[in-house]
Every structure is written in structure tokens, then in C-alpha cells.
Design an enzyme around this catalytic site. Structure first.
Site, PDB file in Angstrom:
ATOM      1  N   LYS A 183      56.821  35.656  29.816  1.00 45.59           N
ATOM      2  CA  LYS A 183      56.511  37.079  30.158  1.00 45.59           C
ATOM      3  C   LYS A 183      55.790  36.863  31.627  1.00 45.59           C
ATOM      4  CE  LYS A 183      52.727  39.328  27.601  1.00 45.59           C
ATOM      5  NZ  LYS A 183      52.476  40.375  26.996  1.00 45.59           N
ATOM      6  N   ASP A 184      55.053  35.921  32.065  1.00 48.88           N
ATOM      7  CA  ASP A 184      54.227  35.847  33.109  1.00 48.88           C
ATOM      8  C   ASP A 184      55.065  35.292  34.243  1.00 48.88           C
ATOM      9  OD1 ASP A 184      51.927  36.668  31.812  1.00 48.88           O
ATOM     10  OD2 ASP A 184      51.362  34.841  31.237  1.00 48.88           O
TER      11      ASP A 184
ATOM     12  N   ARG B 111      52.608  49.235  30.267  1.00 47.03           N
ATOM     13  CA  ARG B 111      53.613  49.247  29.044  1.00 47.03           C
ATOM     14  C   ARG B 111      53.161  49.833  27.696  1.00 47.03           C
ATOM     15  NH1 ARG B 111      55.040  45.821  25.153  1.00 47.03           N
ATOM     16  NH2 ARG B 111      53.513  44.255  26.060  1.00 47.03           N
ATOM     17  N   ARG B 112      52.213  48.879  27.312  1.00 44.18           N
ATOM     18  CA  ARG B 112      51.556  49.291  25.984  1.00 44.18           C
ATOM     19  C   ARG B 112      50.950  50.742  25.907  1.00 44.18           C
ATOM     20  NH1 ARG B 112      48.969  43.484  25.672  1.00 44.18           N
ATOM     21  NH2 ARG B 112      51.008  42.414  24.855  1.00 44.18           N
TER      22      ARG B 112
ATOM     23  N   ARG C  46      40.090  43.339  30.319  1.00 48.26           N
ATOM     24  CA  ARG C  46      40.743  42.430  30.800  1.00 48.26           C
ATOM     25  C   ARG C  46      40.036  41.268  30.103  1.00 48.26           C
ATOM     26  NH1 ARG C  46      44.169  39.816  33.402  1.00 48.26           N
ATOM     27  NH2 ARG C  46      43.018  39.089  35.254  1.00 48.26           N
TER      28      ARG C  46
ATOM     29  N   ARG D 244      38.600  38.728  25.430  1.00 50.86           N
ATOM     30  CA  ARG D 244      38.934  40.078  24.950  1.00 50.86           C
ATOM     31  C   ARG D 244      38.599  40.343  23.364  1.00 50.86           C
ATOM     32  NH1 ARG D 244      44.584  42.155  27.429  1.00 50.86           N
ATOM     33  NH2 ARG D 244      44.138  41.228  29.358  1.00 50.86           N
TER      34      ARG D 244
ATOM     35  N   CYS E 139      54.885  43.151  36.774  1.00 55.76           N
ATOM     36  CA  CYS E 139      53.967  43.336  35.738  1.00 55.76           C
ATOM     37  C   CYS E 139      53.080  44.790  35.827  1.00 55.76           C
ATOM     38  CB  CYS E 139      52.750  42.195  35.253  1.00 55.76           C
ATOM     39  SG  CYS E 139      51.962  41.791  36.630  1.00 55.76           S
TER      40      CYS E 139
HETATM   41  C1  DPM Z   1      52.013  40.367  31.298  1.00 56.11           C
HETATM   42  C2  DPM Z   1      51.195  41.567  30.472  1.00 56.11           C
HETATM   43  C3  DPM Z   1      50.429  41.089  29.539  1.00 56.11           C
HETATM   44  C4  DPM Z   1      50.121  39.632  29.940  1.00 56.11           C
HETATM   45  C5  DPM Z   1      51.878  42.986  30.678  1.00 56.11           C
HETATM   46  C6  DPM Z   1      52.506  43.649  29.318  1.00 56.11           C
HETATM   47  C7  DPM Z   1      49.383  41.784  28.908  1.00 56.11           C
HETATM   48  C8  DPM Z   1      48.269  42.185  29.633  1.00 56.11           C
HETATM   49  C9  DPM Z   1      47.058  43.253  28.966  1.00 56.11           C
HETATM   50  C10 DPM Z   1      53.033  40.344  32.030  1.00 56.11           C
HETATM   51  N1  DPM Z   1      51.103  39.264  30.653  1.00 56.11           N
HETATM   52  O1  DPM Z   1      52.629  42.845  28.392  1.00 56.11           O
HETATM   53  O2  DPM Z   1      52.849  44.521  29.325  1.00 56.11           O
HETATM   54  O3  DPM Z   1      47.236  43.338  27.551  1.00 56.11           O
HETATM   55  O4  DPM Z   1      46.244  43.616  29.761  1.00 56.11           O
HETATM   56  C11 DPM Z   1      50.017  37.442  28.632  1.00 56.11           C
HETATM   57  C12 DPM Z   1      49.831  37.212  27.101  1.00 56.11           C
HETATM   58  C13 DPM Z   1      50.763  36.110  26.496  1.00 56.11           C
HETATM   59  C14 DPM Z   1      51.555  36.104  27.755  1.00 56.11           C
HETATM   60  C15 DPM Z   1      48.833  37.903  26.243  1.00 56.11           C
HETATM   61  C16 DPM Z   1      49.027  39.204  25.514  1.00 56.11           C
HETATM   62  C17 DPM Z   1      50.681  35.724  25.133  1.00 56.11           C
HETATM   63  C18 DPM Z   1      52.260  36.043  24.419  1.00 56.11           C
HETATM   64  C19 DPM Z   1      53.555  35.676  24.863  1.00 56.11           C
HETATM   65  C20 DPM Z   1      49.283  38.378  29.192  1.00 56.11           C
HETATM   66  N2  DPM Z   1      50.928  36.551  28.872  1.00 56.11           N
HETATM   67  O5  DPM Z   1      50.081  39.952  25.914  1.00 56.11           O
HETATM   68  O6  DPM Z   1      48.461  39.753  24.589  1.00 56.11           O
HETATM   69  O7  DPM Z   1      53.933  34.346  25.053  1.00 56.11           O
HETATM   70  O8  DPM Z   1      54.257  36.556  25.268  1.00 56.11           O
END
Ligand code: DPM
Length: 358
Positions: free
Chosen positions: A95-96, A146-147, A164, A170, A258
Site C-alpha cells: 500500500k506504500d 480514507r479512514r 503520526r 503511535r 495517499c
Molecule cells: C498509507 C496509509 C497509511 C500507511 C494511508 C491509508 C496509514 C497512515 C495513517 C498509504 N500507508 O491507509 O489510508 O494512519 O496515518 C502503513 C501501514 C502499513 C503499511 C500502517 C497502517 C502496514 C499494513 C500493511 C502506513 N503502510 O496503515 O496502520 O501492510 O498494509
């Protein structure tokens, strides 16, 4: 081959040193180690060397992800190392990874997806509660547009605030202060960190649909490095690859990143791939959601009929049916076009402007 050595295994075999790039956060290390272990099981002669790196996303810990505005936040430095032949592959949370990779790179493996849903982690004093039962005006920490968009609409009695930092930061901010009643994190990340016991609630699609690629690990490689591509291709999980191609094609066609509230839900049932996609205004009051499906029955490619594999939404999966991949990509594109025809562009444009003005 960029780095070849004779293995001192006494059998005269040639094995290769594979350098694996990773971010230095604990989650990134855990993810990288799990992929390295799988490779080591499949290729016992392989010598793996893990190279830790710091990325822009790790440095700007206090700025909300959606405000930094650089889509390749966590990936750029790692790609530079790939480009310079300093590493041979890089493990990411899918997702990144931006939906359009810089030229010369490709995703050579998408591993079996874990739970893709979001989870609620509550302050210890709220143990046993859920988003429904938290007191009025409880503060929920998330920097994900999104959330926040989906949950604001569904739980108007709660209030949402940015948070953040990496997962360790966190959780510390949650537990050691009284600022947040709870935070929202991806279930997959929590499980990988060994913090599953902190999950109070898993959010189903009716509460909060997940991000494109969430819960899946990806291996990024140099597109021209056929040896490495071949080596990592065995890590691909068919259903996950096809779901993620559809999801990424959807996001790419919407021109989302994102920094826009876009969410998806995919399922494979009886050889059909179902994709639900949605876009939201920042407060969730405005939204569009549609579902489409396609067939993914076509037989996978055998070595005899293998052709030069094409990239689908940045993914190279030569051993998986080209027709199924094409269908998955088309599904994503068509769903995006449907939403765009109903006004998705306007919703996302306003969301972007409002976010920039925040
Ligand atoms: C991206 C988002 C977030 C991450 C945006 C989204 C969360 C950022 C936040 C694109 N990357 O999800 O809407 O909550 O401020 C990220 C996490 C993981 C990968 C951590 C998480 C782990 C889980 C996975 C950060 N990237 O989302 O809690 O492998 O999907």
C-alpha cells in the site's frame, strides 16, 4: 548479475549474494526478514544480506502523510539504492508503493495477503469498548484521510485527530498520554508486530473499506533484472496478485495517491474477481461507491507458452495467466471510469483542495 560469489560450501557450487533493502523501522525489518526467510527456504544456497535505510517518510515523522504530498515517501531512497545496484530487491508494504513506479522498476512478487482490514486499538482505560460504545466526543487518532472520511460519517459522535509516527511511536502516544481514546491501524501491521492482542475491533467493509494493496507485501526489483525477477516470482500469490492489480489499476485511473480518500474491497469467489471501490469527501458526507466483477478463470502460463511478461499496474507476474491479469486490470480501470462518470473527479478535487488548506 550484479554480485556473484563462490559459496564457501565446499561443494564447488556457485551461490549468489542477494542484497535486500529495507527501511529501518521495526515493522519494515519484520516484513523484510519474513520475505528473506521465505527466499532462504526456497533457495537454501542463497546468501542474503539485509541493508537498512532511512527514508523521507521516516524523517518527517510529525507531518501527516497526506500533507507531505510525495507519493513515493517511503520508497524513493530504496529505489535509488536499487537503481545504483546497491541492493537487488526491496520489500515494501504494497500500500506504500505508488500505482505508477518510476521507469526501470517493477513489482516482482506480491505475497499472500493477510487480513486487509483496519483495526481499532483503544487506550487501556477503554478496554472492552468499541467505536459504538465509546463516550460521546472521544478522540480517535488517524492521519489517514480514507479512514477519517468513512468513520466520521459512520460515527458522527466521535472526533478525529491526526497522529503520526511509526507504529511504535503511535502506540506509545496512545498509551502514555490521554490525548486519544483510540487509534486506527491496519490489522496486518499489528499482527506482524505481535500486537494482535491490542485489537479491540476489526472494521468490516460496512464501517471502513481498506486501502489499495493493504495487508500485502511486495518485492520491488529492477525490471530488466530477469534473474532476480524469476527468483522472486515464486513468492506470488495468485488471488492476491489479481486483487491488487485490480485495486492499483482502479487507483491509478482515478489518479489517487495517499493524499485522497479512496477505499476498496476485493473478493475472489467461484473464479470471479469482485472489486468495490469508493471515493469520499473529507468528512465522508459525499461519496460514491460501486462494485464490478470479472472472470479470472483463464489457465496460468506454462513455461512452454511463456512470453515476455507485461507489467499490469506495475506488477510483473509472468507465471500467472496473462488473460486473468488483463481482466483484473480492466476491471480496475472500468470501475474508476464508472465512478468518474458519476462525479468522482469533483469529489476528489474538493478533497485535495480542502486537505491542502488544512
Ligand atoms: C498509507 C496509509 C497509511 C500507511 C494511508 C491509508 C496509514 C497512515 C495513517 C498509504 N500507508 O491507509 O489510508 O494512519 O496515518 C502503513 C501501514 C502499513 C503499511 C500502517 C497502517 C502496514 C499494513 C500493511 C502506513 N503502510 O496503515 O496502520 O501492510 O498494509
Amino acid at each position: 548479475m550484479s554480485a556473484e560469489t563462490s559459496a564457501p560450501d565446499g561443494k564447488g557450487k556457485v551461490s549468489r549474494v542477494i542484497r535486500v533493502g529495507t527501511r529501518k523501522s521495526q515493522l519494515a525489518r519484520i516484513q523484510t526478514d519474513s520475505v528473506a526467510e521465505k527466499l532462504k527456504d526456497l533457495y537454501p544456497d542463497l546468501q542474503l544480506e539485509i541493508v537498512g535505510m532511512t527514508t523521507t517518510g521516516d524523517i518527517n515523522l510529525d507531518t501527516a502523510l497526506s500533507k507531505i504530498g510525495e507519493k513515493s515517501l517511503f520508497t524513493k531512497e530504496l529505489e535509488t539504492a536499487l537503481e545504483r545496484n546497491e541492493v537487488d530487491l526491496v520489500v515494501h508494504s504494497l500500500k506504500d508503493l505508488p500505482t505508477t513506479l518510476p521507469p526501470g522498476f517493477t513489482i516482482g512478487a506480491v505475497l499472500m495477503r493477510e487480513n486487509p482490514h483496519d483495526a481499532v486499538v483503544l487506550h487501556p482505560k477503554n478496554r472492552g469498548k468499541t467505536l459504538e460504545s465509546l463516550p460521546e466526543n472521544s478522540v480517535i487518532g488517524t492521519s489517514s484521510l480514507r479512514r477519517a472520511a468513512q468513520l466520521k460519517k459512520r460515527f458522527p459522535n466521535l472526533s478525529f485527530k491526526d497522529i503520526r509516527g511509526n507504529l511504535n511511536t503511535r502506540l506509545k502516544k496512545l498509551d502514555e498520554k490521554e490525548d486519544y481514546a483510540g487509534i486506527i491501524l491496519a490489522a496486518a501491521g499489528l499482527r506482524r508486530m505481535g500486537w494482535e492482542d491490542r485489537i479491540s475491533q476489526i472494521l468490516g467493509p460496512e464501517d471502513c473499506m481498506y486501502a489499495v494493496g493493504q495487508g500485502a507485501l511486495a518485492v520491488e526489483v529492477r525490471a530488466k533484472d530477469v534473474d532476480i525477477l524469476e527468483m522472486v516470482s515464486v513468492l506470488h500469490d495468485r488471488d492476491t496478485v489479481l486483487r491488487c492489480i485490480a485495486e492499483r489499476a482502479f487507483l491509478r485511473e482515478l489518479e489517487g495517491g495517499c493524499s485522497v480518500p479512496v477505499a476498496v474491497h476485493t473478493e475472489v469467489k467461484e473464479a470471479q474477481l469482485y472489486l468495490t471501490g469508493a471515493v469520499y469527501s473529507l468528512d465522508g458526507s459525499d461519496s460514491l461507491k460501486e462494485t464490478m466483477q470479472t472472470s479470472i478463470t483463464a489457465a496460468d502460463t506454462t513455461p512452454e507458452d511463456a512470453v515476455e511478461p507485461v507489467q499490469r499496474a506495475g506488477v510483473t507476474a509472468g507465471k500467472i495467466s496473462g488473460e486473468a491479469q488483463a481482466n483484473a486490470e480492466k476491471l480496475g480501470v472500468n470501475l474508476a471510469k464508472l465512478l468518474l462518470s458519476k462525479g468522482a473527479k469533483e469529489i476528489l478535487m474538493v478533497a485535495r483542495q480542502q486537505n491542502d488548506a488544512r
